[in-house]
Design a protein around this motif. Structure first.
Motif, PDB file in Angstrom:
ATOM      1  N   ASP A  91      46.049   8.178  56.631  1.00 49.71           N
ATOM      2  CA  ASP A  91      45.485   9.389  56.034  1.00 49.71           C
ATOM      3  C   ASP A  91      44.453   9.041  54.961  1.00 49.71           C
ATOM      4  O   ASP A  91      43.366   9.628  54.897  1.00 49.71           O
TER       5      ASP A  91
ATOM      6  N   THR B  64      56.713  15.134  56.373  1.00 49.09           N
ATOM      7  CA  THR B  64      56.783  13.983  55.466  1.00 49.09           C
ATOM      8  C   THR B  64      58.105  13.972  54.703  1.00 49.09           C
ATOM      9  O   THR B  64      58.761  12.929  54.582  1.00 49.09           O
TER      10      THR B  64
ATOM     11  N   ARG C  73      51.473   5.947  57.983  1.00 46.44           N
ATOM     12  CA  ARG C  73      50.772   7.220  58.193  1.00 46.44           C
ATOM     13  C   ARG C  73      50.023   7.641  56.935  1.00 46.44           C
ATOM     14  O   ARG C  73      48.909   8.176  57.014  1.00 46.44           O
ATOM     15  N   ILE C  74      50.625   7.403  55.781  1.00 45.37           N
ATOM     16  CA  ILE C  74      49.949   7.719  54.519  1.00 45.37           C
ATOM     17  C   ILE C  74      48.685   6.873  54.374  1.00 45.37           C
ATOM     18  O   ILE C  74      47.612   7.382  54.001  1.00 45.37           O
TER      19      ILE C  74
ATOM     20  N   LEU D 274      56.270   5.770  57.746  1.00 43.95           N
ATOM     21  CA  LEU D 274      55.671   6.825  56.937  1.00 43.95           C
ATOM     22  C   LEU D 274      54.571   6.259  56.050  1.00 43.95           C
ATOM     23  O   LEU D 274      53.483   6.855  55.926  1.00 43.95           O
TER      24      LEU D 274
ATOM     25  N   GLN E 186      47.467  14.281  58.042  1.00 43.93           N
ATOM     26  CA  GLN E 186      48.688  14.061  58.826  1.00 43.93           C
ATOM     27  C   GLN E 186      49.957  14.347  58.030  1.00 43.93           C
ATOM     28  O   GLN E 186      50.930  14.870  58.574  1.00 43.93           O
ATOM     29  N   THR E 187      49.930  13.978  56.751  1.00 46.86           N
ATOM     30  CA  THR E 187      51.159  14.008  55.945  1.00 46.86           C
ATOM     31  C   THR E 187      51.254  15.218  55.023  1.00 46.86           C
ATOM     32  O   THR E 187      52.317  15.466  54.462  1.00 46.86           O
TER      33      THR E 187
ATOM     34  N   ALA F 219      52.954  19.977  57.779  1.00 46.31           N
ATOM     35  CA  ALA F 219      52.752  18.529  57.662  1.00 46.31           C
ATOM     36  C   ALA F 219      53.579  17.963  56.507  1.00 46.31           C
ATOM     37  O   ALA F 219      54.197  16.893  56.629  1.00 46.31           O
TER      38      ALA F 219
END
Length: 498
Positions: free
Chosen positions: A195, A171, A191-192, A188, A353-354, A167
């Motif tokens: 998370d 990133t 996504r952060i 990105l 996810q990251t 993961a």
């Protein structure tokens, strides 16, 4: 003899930095590659979910401070309790990558970031052998690490085993493809944020987007024939400078390794630490720091030092973990940097996810009125304090260390031995160190001391000495580079693996 050099606490990162410098890269490019790789191979000490503080110098000795300190999230207005681990310790954004951007803009504008991140991507994707330091801190937290969010892989890692972080590789690849700013804005960043929300952190897009690395003039103080530079508030850089300014006024250093020499260093630390409690990011913080470095104040603090007797010391000591790295390129440009997730393993939360381990630096805020009060948008008091010394207007020494409250203390010992006693970096890093305050294994506010011949005399002066082993990790993982003309020598701490 070499005219370029990179150092770090991990041999893989050190090798990458030196390969880039040998190929003609700028110091900032090498340092970004080092910082990125350390985020993968030393996840217990640093990462892209943390902060960083850098000093950058050009060949003519102009030094720029870069404070990459994340600000408190908008939701912190309603925080009523601060915890040291877990989601409720995540109170600030992460600014380490902003320091990469800023350093690149200063020394290598327009460079291709992809080759700098490729070693880190490869290590995260294909794996790397877990080192002794990582296993030590895994075992040290054995009773709790298995219960932390997303830490299953880390909890099971042992020295020599291959660790893969897919993961995190994804990133880093996104950063390589879309640019460093994508951490804060774009897909990105989304996504952060997802998370963070997944673990209960109500961060907003504007929180990430507002993250900045402040850059400008460093703090300065003269010591002997050099000028010492340190980052401004809200870091404790002024504390290191105040210690050295006090020592400068106490006259020539006594015999190297003597009780008298260490007594003066310890007492200078105590005198400077008395002023540290007011350091934060208030509008008048810089003016307060400048006052601490004024000749009148340094004279007053030096006069308070008793050359024969130890001052009582009731103050609490704080620990944390960090990595120090530095580089000097063939054109004479320099970087001195510290990168951190605050505590070992940061908040104890790895975003699903990251793959980012988020830091807990905001846990150093207070909820009571006064300095370092938690409020949205504020930056917390920071222990990171890398240093650069110039001599004759040119970069001369690059130095810094891991160790939170121990950073000014270790820097003091290193500078004393390199400047006053003329030791080379490797020799200075081997010199016995002290640590004033509490540690994981000893809760007394005593003087933790590596073996030295003057320990009995220090006790006779009133110091409560608690012996620690030679080359103890408790005394920090430091690094230093010395530059004389085009001859560059340096070393990373024998207490580590650099």
């Amino acid at each position: 003899m070499t005219d370029h050099l990179a150092i770090s606490p991990h041999p893989m990162a050190t090798a990458v930095g030196n390969e880039l410098l040998a190929a003609g890269a700028a110091a900032a490019e090498a340092a970004v590659a080092i910082g990125a790789l350390l985020s993968v191979v030393m996840p217990h000490f640093c990462g892209i979910g943390g902060d960083a503080v850098w000093l950058a110098a050009d060949a003519e000795g102009t030094v720029t401070a870069i404070n990459g300190i994340g600000q408190a999230f908008s939701f912190t207005e309603n925080v009523a309790q601060i915890e040291m681990r877990g989601p409720r310790s995540i109170l600030t954004t992460a600014a380490a990558i902003r320091t990469w951007e800023t350093a690149i803009a200063l020394q290598a504008p327009g460079c291709d970031i992809a080759p700098l991140l490729e070693p880190a991507i490869k290590a995260a994707r294909d794996g790397f052998p877990v080192g002794a330091s990582q296993e030590f801190w895994t075992q040290f937290r054995a009773d709790e690490i298995g219960n932390w969010l997303g830490f299953e892989t880390y909890a099971e890692a042992r020295q020599g085993q291959k660790m893969i972080q897919p993961a995190l590789a994804g990133t880093l690849s996104a950063l390589s493809e879309n640019g460093l700013d994508s951490f804060y804005q774009g897909d990105l960043a989304a996504r952060i944020l997802a998370d963070l929300r997944n673990i209960g952190i109500n961060a907003r897009p504007e929180d990430l987007a507002a993250t900045r690395a402040e850059h400008g003039a460093p703090m300065q103080v003269a010591y002997r024939d050099v000028l010492l530079h340190a980052p401004p508030p809200p870091t404790q850089g002024v504390t290191t400078l105040e210690i050295m300014g006090i020592l400068d006024r106490l006259g020539p250093a006594p015999e190297m390794g003597s009780a008298d020499d260490y007594h003066l260093m310890v007492e200078a630390v105590k005198a400077a630490f008395l002023d540290r409690g007011r350091i934060d990011d208030a509008d008048d913080a810089r003016a307060y720091a400048e006052k601490l470095l004024s000749p009148a104040h340094l004279d007053e603090r030096a006069a308070s030092v008793d050359r024969q007797s130890a001052r009582a010391w009731p103050h609490v000591f704080e620990t944390a973990d960090t990595v120090y790295f530095a580089a000097r390129d063939r054109k004479g440009r320099c970087i001195s940097a510290l990168q951190s997730t605050y505590y070992d393993w940061g908040s104890g939360c790895c975003l699903p996810q990251t793959g980012i381990i988020w830091h807990n630096r905001g846990a150093s805020f207070r909820l009571t009125d006064g300095p370092n009060r938690l409020r949205p948008g504020r930056r917390p008091f920071h222990t990171l304090t890398p240093g650069i010394a110039t001599r004759g207007g040119k970069p001369y020494l690059l130095y810094g260390t891991q160790g939170a409250d121990g950073q000014p203390q270790t820097s003091c010992v290193i500078l004393r031995h390199m400047i006053d006693h003329g030791l080379a970096p490797n020799e200075a890093l081997h010199a016995p160190r002290f640590l004033l305050g509490r540690t994981f294994s000893d809760s007394r506010d005593s003087l933790k001391l590596e073996p030295m011949r003057g320990s009995n005399a220090l006790q006779a002066m009133g110091h409560e000495v608690s012996p620690i082993p030679a080359l103890s990790p408790l005394a920090g993982l430091a690094g230093a580079i010395r530059i004389e003309g085009n001859e560059v020598i340096g070393a990373s701490d024998p207490r580590g693996a650099g």
